[in-house]
Design a protein around this motif. Structure first.
Motif, PDB file in Angstrom:
ATOM      1  N   UNK A 104      57.829 -15.180 -15.432  1.00  0.00           N
ATOM      2  CA  UNK A 104      58.360 -15.553 -16.909  1.00  0.00           C
ATOM      3  C   UNK A 104      58.160 -16.810 -17.136  1.00  0.00           C
ATOM      4  N   UNK A 105      59.235 -17.787 -17.377  1.00  0.00           N
ATOM      5  CA  UNK A 105      59.225 -19.025 -17.672  1.00  0.00           C
ATOM      6  C   UNK A 105      59.153 -20.049 -16.222  1.00  0.00           C
ATOM      7  N   UNK A 106      59.416 -19.550 -15.281  1.00  0.00           N
ATOM      8  CA  UNK A 106      59.359 -20.163 -14.017  1.00  0.00           C
ATOM      9  C   UNK A 106      57.900 -20.571 -13.704  1.00  0.00           C
ATOM     10  N   UNK A 107      57.485 -21.636 -13.405  1.00  0.00           N
ATOM     11  CA  UNK A 107      56.210 -21.914 -12.887  1.00  0.00           C
ATOM     12  C   UNK A 107      56.177 -22.816 -11.724  1.00  0.00           C
ATOM     13  N   UNK A 108      55.451 -22.371 -10.663  1.00  0.00           N
ATOM     14  CA  UNK A 108      55.276 -23.227  -9.452  1.00  0.00           C
ATOM     15  C   UNK A 108      53.721 -23.255  -9.075  1.00  0.00           C
ATOM     16  N   UNK A 109      53.486 -24.569  -8.930  1.00  0.00           N
ATOM     17  CA  UNK A 109      52.164 -25.070  -8.557  1.00  0.00           C
ATOM     18  C   UNK A 109      51.826 -25.643  -7.327  1.00  0.00           C
ATOM     19  N   UNK A 110      50.986 -25.182  -6.478  1.00  0.00           N
ATOM     20  CA  UNK A 110      50.682 -25.803  -5.142  1.00  0.00           C
ATOM     21  C   UNK A 110      49.200 -25.863  -4.758  1.00  0.00           C
ATOM     22  N   UNK A 111      49.227 -26.709  -3.895  1.00  0.00           N
ATOM     23  CA  UNK A 111      47.753 -26.998  -3.441  1.00  0.00           C
ATOM     24  C   UNK A 111      47.792 -26.057  -2.125  1.00  0.00           C
ATOM     25  N   UNK A 112      46.458 -25.598  -1.711  1.00  0.00           N
ATOM     26  CA  UNK A 112      46.223 -24.849  -0.752  1.00  0.00           C
ATOM     27  C   UNK A 112      46.388 -25.628   0.632  1.00  0.00           C
TER      28      UNK A 112
END
Length: 301
Positions: free
Chosen positions: A237-245
């Motif tokens: 939806x509008x929830x966004x998570x960004x991560x590095x491996x």
């Protein structure tokens, strides 16, 4: 060569999901395709005919050209002008007539100036070429129509996975329908019950619920996973998570209480689940791909 193998897998997934439909409708995919002295990790073939509604198919049958379209992906640590010339010659020799040929080239090293000029000045209008360098993160393409089209649609730096989640859409539709019914009940209490309870009113409620439910589904539930060799973005939806491996140390397959399949990423600080059931990617491919990405990042720390 790890990055080259990864991108080949991602391009194959894009072909299967129809991400190249603006280039052609690719119907067959060959792996490790041999053409002269070259071996292509991916070769796809198709045509320009439409696969849509009845009128589109009629238009396609009488107007759209019937020649084939070929897409070949070639990966190497470094490509030179001679190899490009041989690739073009071998492709034209195998695919004759008016067939379109798209050549997607990947290399790990920076792009040589002579190679850049050779690709940009490809004269044959039925061959389009793009070259991507992992070292410089740059892309060059032949300046003809096919080269520009391939550069626009060939996404080799990242891959995006998503799928239509029917259960959550039904939930969104039910919520919208319930709210519309509540509104009708409120109007009925104001004394307009005979005018409200009519077939056309119920039909209107259903149409509004379909549209409103789709909007609610996109805002609240639709899930997409975008990944590249450095990390990923999970959007629900509008929830966004960004991560590095490199933020994670372990990857496992996890089954939720609702029997959804997830890739579970673990580290000492956190645990994160990637919902495979809602993004349209196979469990085996996702597990192997993500495990390699995490291992690669851990070894480069």
């Amino acid at each position: 060569m790890f990055e080259l193998d990864l991108i080949a897998d991602l391009v194959e997934e894009q072909l299967i999901k129809g991400k190249f439909r603006w280039l052609a409708n690719f119907k067959e995919i060959h792996k490790n395709y041999r053409l002269g002295e070259f071996t292509f990790p991916i070769y796809a073939t198709g045509g320009l005919e439409e696969k849509g509604f009845f009128l589109s198919r009629i238009f396609s049958a009488f107007v759209t050209p019937k020649y084939k379209v070929h897409f070949l992906l070639y990966s190497t640590p470094q490509i030179d002008v001679k190899s490009i010339r041989n690739l073009v010659i071998a492709s034209k020799k195998r695919f004759t007539g008016e067939d379109w040929i798209f050549l997607g080239l990947l290399q790990t090293d920076p792009i040589n100036k002579n190679v850049k000029e050779a690709i940009e000045h490809i004269a044959d209008k039925r061959i389009g070429i793009t070259l991507y360098s992992f070292a410089s993160k740059s892309v060059i393409a032949s300046k003809n129509v096919l080269g520009k089209a391939l550069q626009k649609h060939l996404k080799i730096a990242e891959a995006k996975f998503e799928a239509f989640d029917l259960p959550n859409y039904i939930k969104s539709f039910a919520i919208a329908f319930f709210l519309c019914i509540l509104a009708l009940v409120a109007i009925a209490f104001l004394g307009n019950l005979p005018q409200i309870v009519r077939p056309e009113t119920i039909l209107g409620v259903a149409i509004i619920s379909l549209i409103g439910g789709h909007r609610l589904y996109k805002i609240q539930y639709h899930t997409t996973l975008t990944l590249d060799r450095n990390g990923f973005e999970l959007r629900e939806g509008k929830n966004v998570e960004k991560h590095d491996w490199r933020d994670f140390d372990e990857v496992t397959i996890y089954i939720t209480p609702k029997h959804e399949t997830c890739i579970r990423l673990r580290s000492k600080q956190k645990t994160l689940d990637l919902p495979l059931s809602r993004i349209g990617i196979s469990r085996k491919d996702a597990y192997n791909m993500i495990r390699q990405l995490i291992r690669k990042k851990r070894t480069t720390r």
